[in-house]
Write a protein that holds these residues in place. Structure first.
Motif: not given
Length: 77
Positions: A29-50
């Motif tokens: 869960v902690r790794e996922f949170d970091q993964f998600w926040q990094y992706g959003i910060k770098h312009g990934r869309s939620p759909e792409q991150l999923i």
């Protein structure tokens, strides 16, 4: 509740998505949170991150979506 009524009630129950795994250990869960926040910060869309998270964590996309909902509701992502 009588045993017969309990069996009847259980036989009428529907468990949604019982084939999916919604259990995560805290490190994931902690790794996922970091993964998600990094992706959003770098312009990934939620759909792409999923899609990317499903591949990275070797999970079904629906399992990722439920985790996203949970983490968003708790204000973690």
């Amino acid at each position: 509740m009588g045993q017969a009524l309990k069996q009847l009630t259980m036989s009428m129950a529907y468990i949604a998505a019982e084939e999916l795994n919604f259990l995560w250990n805290l490190a994931e869960v902690r790794e996922f949170d970091q993964f998600w926040q990094y992706g959003i910060k770098h312009g990934r869309s939620p759909e792409q991150l999923i899609i990317e998270a499903a591949e990275y964590f070797d999970r079904d996309e629906d399992e990722i979506i439920i985790l996203v909902i949970c983490r968003k509701r708790k204000g973690k992502i």
